[in-house]
Design a protein around this motif. Structure first.
Motif, PDB file in Angstrom:
ATOM      1  N   ASP A  43       0.852  -1.193   0.000  1.00 47.72           N
ATOM      2  CA  ASP A  43       0.000   0.000   0.000  1.00 47.72           C
ATOM      3  C   ASP A  43       0.893   1.250   0.000  1.00 47.72           C
ATOM      4  O   ASP A  43       0.937   2.016   0.941  1.00 47.72           O
ATOM      5  N   GLN A  45       2.504   4.773  -0.336  1.00 44.08           N
ATOM      6  CA  GLN A  45       1.963   6.108  -0.111  1.00 44.08           C
ATOM      7  C   GLN A  45       2.790   7.134  -0.879  1.00 44.08           C
ATOM      8  O   GLN A  45       3.988   7.268  -0.658  1.00 44.08           O
ATOM      9  N   LYS A  47       3.442  10.959  -1.443  1.00 41.79           N
ATOM     10  CA  LYS A  47       3.212  12.203  -0.713  1.00 41.79           C
ATOM     11  C   LYS A  47       3.329  13.401  -1.654  1.00 41.79           C
ATOM     12  O   LYS A  47       4.327  13.548  -2.361  1.00 41.79           O
ATOM     13  N   GLU A  59      -7.319  16.953  -5.525  1.00 39.71           N
ATOM     14  CA  GLU A  59      -8.153  15.874  -4.983  1.00 39.71           C
ATOM     15  C   GLU A  59      -8.736  15.031  -6.119  1.00 39.71           C
ATOM     16  O   GLU A  59      -8.857  13.810  -6.006  1.00 39.71           O
ATOM     17  N   LYS A  62      -5.846  13.030  -7.662  1.00 41.34           N
ATOM     18  CA  LYS A  62      -5.571  11.933  -6.720  1.00 41.34           C
ATOM     19  C   LYS A  62      -6.518  10.758  -6.961  1.00 41.34           C
ATOM     20  O   LYS A  62      -6.085   9.605  -7.046  1.00 41.34           O
ATOM     21  N   ALA A  63      -7.807  11.042  -7.097  1.00 37.47           N
ATOM     22  CA  ALA A  63      -8.785   9.976  -7.307  1.00 37.47           C
ATOM     23  C   ALA A  63      -8.520   9.234  -8.605  1.00 37.47           C
ATOM     24  O   ALA A  63      -8.575   7.995  -8.660  1.00 37.47           O
ATOM     25  N   GLU A  66      -5.184   7.115  -8.205  1.00 36.06           N
ATOM     26  CA  GLU A  66      -5.361   5.904  -7.396  1.00 36.06           C
ATOM     27  C   GLU A  66      -6.159   4.848  -8.154  1.00 36.06           C
ATOM     28  O   GLU A  66      -5.903   3.644  -7.997  1.00 36.06           O
ATOM     29  N   HIS A  69      -3.707   3.141 -10.329  1.00 38.25           N
ATOM     30  CA  HIS A  69      -2.581   2.513  -9.639  1.00 38.25           C
ATOM     31  C   HIS A  69      -3.075   1.809  -8.378  1.00 38.25           C
ATOM     32  O   HIS A  69      -2.950   2.343  -7.267  1.00 38.25           O
ATOM     33  N   VAL A  72      -1.838   2.007  -4.429  1.00 35.96           N
ATOM     34  CA  VAL A  72      -1.156   3.276  -4.182  1.00 35.96           C
ATOM     35  C   VAL A  72      -2.139   4.265  -3.564  1.00 35.96           C
ATOM     36  O   VAL A  72      -3.244   4.445  -4.060  1.00 35.96           O
ATOM     37  N   THR A  73      -1.736   4.890  -2.476  1.00 38.50           N
ATOM     38  CA  THR A  73      -2.525   5.934  -1.830  1.00 38.50           C
ATOM     39  C   THR A  73      -1.779   7.249  -1.950  1.00 38.50           C
ATOM     40  O   THR A  73      -0.605   7.335  -1.598  1.00 38.50           O
ATOM     41  N   VAL A  74      -2.454   8.267  -2.450  1.00 35.93           N
ATOM     42  CA  VAL A  74      -1.861   9.593  -2.575  1.00 35.93           C
ATOM     43  C   VAL A  74      -2.226  10.412  -1.340  1.00 35.93           C
ATOM     44  O   VAL A  74      -3.406  10.573  -1.014  1.00 35.93           O
ATOM     45  N   LEU A  75      -1.220  10.902  -0.643  1.00 31.23           N
ATOM     46  CA  LEU A  75      -1.424  11.742   0.536  1.00 31.23           C
ATOM     47  C   LEU A  75      -1.180  13.194   0.152  1.00 31.23           C
ATOM     48  O   LEU A  75      -0.053  13.578  -0.166  1.00 31.23           O
TER      49      LEU A  75
END
Length: 355
Positions: A43, A45, A47, A59, A62-63, A66, A69, A72-75
């Motif tokens: 998972d 991240q 940044k 935002e 980011k959606a 993700e 991918h 993968v989490t975009v912070l």
């Protein structure tokens, strides 16, 4: 011969064992239970440090990122652009992407030690935001806005010139307004009488001294980030606030567009904008931000933990997906994006390299 047959039999047993181990999860009908990849299992991240005015479009990027991918989490970490960069350059915080509301901050503060390339990818313009409940909202125009802000009981604000480009650009607009409206009292009446911010002139260049702003917080309010001002306008704590047009659009605020000669939006008036500059804090001293058209920049810092994914995020930001998002959020994209320095090969097809 018997020994040979025995050794062959042993070899067959070993081979079968190896084959069985390699096919764990395979049934007689050849269906397989997939094993998650290392990326999904971790998972990862990514940044992203970015200017607060990019929160809305980022935002959405980011959606989309993700979705393309898995695992993968975009912070997203919004702040004033100067503060974003200082997190990397002074505090050593790793970021996989860094996006600034003033592209010039990247070469000034990051190259060559903290980054070796950057792109220009979007434009903006300064506007004065308000709501239907703001005092004199039914009267304000592009001709009388500075008179409205000076009326008794009107509360207005902008972000901190020492941490946010929108903050050091606002007093530039107010100073440029003096020449455009042929009124040399605008800056003093609106700013100097309600804060510690002053302006001096030498050889036709105006320097705004904003390192120690100290607003009165009665008529004039200054906050570290522009999004704080959005909330204050919406709640009625402020009547008006200076923002980027994109921020006004994304937050459904009413806004007043100003002449291009003073709103920092047009390359055609770059020479005019250059007659103003803002002095702000930098470390133990000060720095000067020159007036120029509002252009956003992005890079992948050298300290990035996942530079390949950072580049992939930038790629989505400047391709058709990002362009559509930026346009919908009131922030015109630069197409193609402008490239400076050692731009990665993965971005070259979407970039026009600049001198």
């Amino acid at each position: 011969m018997k020994k040979t047959h025995f050794l062959a039999l042993i070899g067959l047993i070993v081979a079968a064992a190896v084959l069985f181990c390699g096919c764990t999860g395979t049934t007689d009908d050849q269906t397989t239970t997939p094993t998650p990849t290392a990326t999904v299992a971790e998972d990862v991240q990514v940044k992203v440090f970015h200017a607060g005015s990019l929160t809305g479009p980022f935002e959405k990027v980011k959606a989309a990122f993700e979705a393309e991918h898995p695992g993968v989490t975009v912070l997203l970490e919004p702040a004033g652009s100067v503060d974003c960069i200082k997190k990397v350059t002074e505090n050593g915080k790793p970021a996989d992407v860094l996006a600034s509301a003033d592209y010039a901050l990247i070469p000034e503060m990051m190259l060559p030690d903290h980054a070796d390339w950057y792109l220009t990818f979007a434009k903006n313009r300064m506007v004065l935001t308000y709501t239907n409940e703001s005092k004199y909202a039914d009267e304000i125009t592009a001709e009388n806005w500075y008179e409205i802000l000076d009326r008794d009981g009107v509360r207005w604000g902008f972000s901190d010139p020492n941490s946010d480009p929108c903050g050091y650009r606002t007093p530039m607009v107010l100073q440029l307004a003096e020449t455009y409206y042929k009124n040399d009292r605008i800056f003093e009446t609106l700013v100097s009488e309600h804060s510690n911010i002053t302006v001096t002139e030498e050889n036709g260049t105006y320097t705004i001294h904003a390192a120690d702003p100290e607003p009165d917080n009665v008529t004039l309010t200054i906050r570290p980030k522009a999004d704080e001002l959005v909330k204050m306008v919406k709640s009625g704590d402020l009547d008006y606030a200076w923002e980027y047009r994109s921020v006004a659009v994304q937050n459904d605020l009413s806004f007043l567009e100003l002449p291009e000669e003073i709103d920092l939006s047009a390359v055609a008036f770059a020479d005019n904008y250059a007659t103003v500059r803002t002095e702000a804090k930098k470390g133990d001293g000060t720095t000067l931000y020159a007036g120029s058209p509002i252009v956003y920049g992005v890079t992948v810092p050298k300290i990035a933990e996942h530079p390949d994914l950072g580049v992939a995020f930038v790629e989505m930001l400047i391709n058709a997906t990002g362009q559509e998002i930026l346009t919908a959020d009131g922030q015109p994209p630069i197409v193609p994006a402008g490239g400076y320095g050692s731009v990665p090969d993965a971005l070259q097809s979407l970039v026009e390299m600049q001198e």
